[in-house]
Design a protein around this motif. Sequence first.
Motif: not given
Length: 697
Positions: A58-77
């Motif tokens: 439950l964070r945005v800091d140091d979150h590899p899943g969020l980093v990957a999603a942001a880099a690879r997908y047009r839209s993230v939910v």
Amino acid sequence: MALFVSPHPLSIRLLSRSSDLSLRNPCRFRLSASSSTAAAAERDKRNGVAILWYKHDLRVDDHPGLVAAAARYRSVVPLYVFDHRLLSRFSDEMLELLLHALSDLKYSLREHSSDLLIRYGSAEKVIQELVKEVNATCLLTEEEVEYDMMKTINAVRETFAKVTSHFERNRDIELWQTPFYDLENLEDLPLSHEDLKKHEIPLVSPFLCPAVPAAQMNLDWGHLPTFDYLKEFINGNTYKLKRSWTSLKETSAETILQKAIVRSETSITGDVQSNHASRKRMDNSVFVTQSGKIVGGGTLAVSNALAAYLRYLEGTARGDWQEVHDRIREAESRDGASFYALFGPALSLGILSRRRVYYEAIKYEKERNAGFLSPFGYSASTVAAAVDAVCSMEWYWLMALKSQKINRGMHSVRIWRWKGHLIQYTVIGDKGPAVLLVHGFGAFLEHFRDNLVGISDGGNRVWAITLLGFGRSEKPNIVYTELMWAELLRDFVIEVVGEPIHLVGNSIGGYVAAIFAGLWPTLAKSLVLMNSAGDVVPGYSSIPLPKERRTSGATWLGARLLLFYLRSSIGQIVRNCYPVKTERADKWLINEMLRSSYDPGVLVVLEGIFSFNLSIPLNFLLKGFNGKVLVVQGMKDPISNSKSKLAMLTEHCMGILTREIDAGHCPHDEVPELVNSILCEWIVEVEDKLHHIESCK
């Protein structure tokens, strides 16, 4: 370039390809797509929609899943699902902490042009509907080791595969990790923690939140529930645990024991007491729950509390930091124990990552020492406590993950999380009465290696657990007591087994089992003691109440001398406990005991030996269990006088049955076929009596 060298106890270099502590191998994913479709799938990603399913991250800091999603997908939910199956085992305090963390996460995502979608219900159903609603092509979520969480992920995977089958190419869940050590393959994980330190495996550095692609669609993002609404949601669901059982968890073993001493002639049950007490909280306090004893809130708040914790030796005029310093003194039941007491729940929910804690602790240590780290230890006890705790947690998480992926043991191992700690257990059989096997001091669930199948073949479902502090279960920096282990068994029966059990305990495990049966008799059908610890006290006039247990210089030294002795003599010690069949004390058993002696935290467990309180008489604990207690005694036990023990039990414990067998201290492993036969006959006899009583009602 090597940036710094970690001092004792972990001589592991933190390496980086640049001088700003950038991430090494940041995102490690497990993709199930075949190589023939991987390239085509990659081309589709930039135009696709990804669902990022939050659970224990439950964070945005140091979150590899969020980093990957942001880099690879047009839209993230980003999504959080209030799933009753997972929430029902949270304490009230953890539910409070969860709501505070989600509120902050929602705010943080909004600051990054996103939001947190809130949904209620089973995760697989919620995600099935959401995939259709947003036309998602990918679902990203953190990898888990807990059995129930893994079951839920597998159910979601099956649902996700079905609902995306209408796409040109099927999609699967992508599981991500926040790697602490730079291990390319779990096969490379050393067998012992001692070997891990020798290998000097590089560590991975944390990183900040990226820009999050907004969900380019109209969605009802939902609202966070109030605490009262969330409790109603959990209690009103058909998946909830029995209320009469869950109430038993709300009162500690010590409280029940105190009442039992005052009212020794009455039946002991747990009172329904709410831990959700009223408390006025300071403004800007990081102690957000009603108890005011654990750190919570969002990542910034917990990070601020961590900074205050690390700087405990420094004076401060800040009220929020002073509050942390005050709580440290209250929580320091033993050296370093305050870190997990204050930050453990936040780490369990993933408000901070373990590697962020490590990074901040080492960064502060370098600031104190002109940019260097001493090879002789840390300059601040709080730095040592934080580093030791997160490195220990990572080791047990890796061992648990390896046991789930590369299971080469005798039985399939499962993981259960108890109060944030990882506990190993196994179960054999799918029908019949439930039987729980509890090992002795220094042992583990595999000590019942030749009992599990044998008892299961008698028509039973057989569970075995490795108690906290032993084997491959976690060894946190806490005070270990026999009452704590009894509460662990209680919660395991309530949360995992789900029905009353036939409880079998050996040595100290027998004494813990007797406490369990004496304090929560409704959870046990019968009790079997095999060369149990504990004494019979004829005509006892009083029962000593548990006292606060803190370590001392003597226990510190005693634990280290004992560990040295055990490591040097473990083979002979174990063989002495097998006087009839010495060959059963084989190389595998001795090596596994030796391996666990190098686990982080083992010294803390050994210190607990010197504060054990075995003064509660067995005859006091067993008096409410007349007719349902069997004593199986190896008569050649080198640790106790078996004849005297049996005579005292028979004389002062009404209605118990005894069986004398030609074996030593561990009869279940020395002569397993004989013990299995005795236990199966006993269970059938007890079950027949219970069925007869039930039919006569």
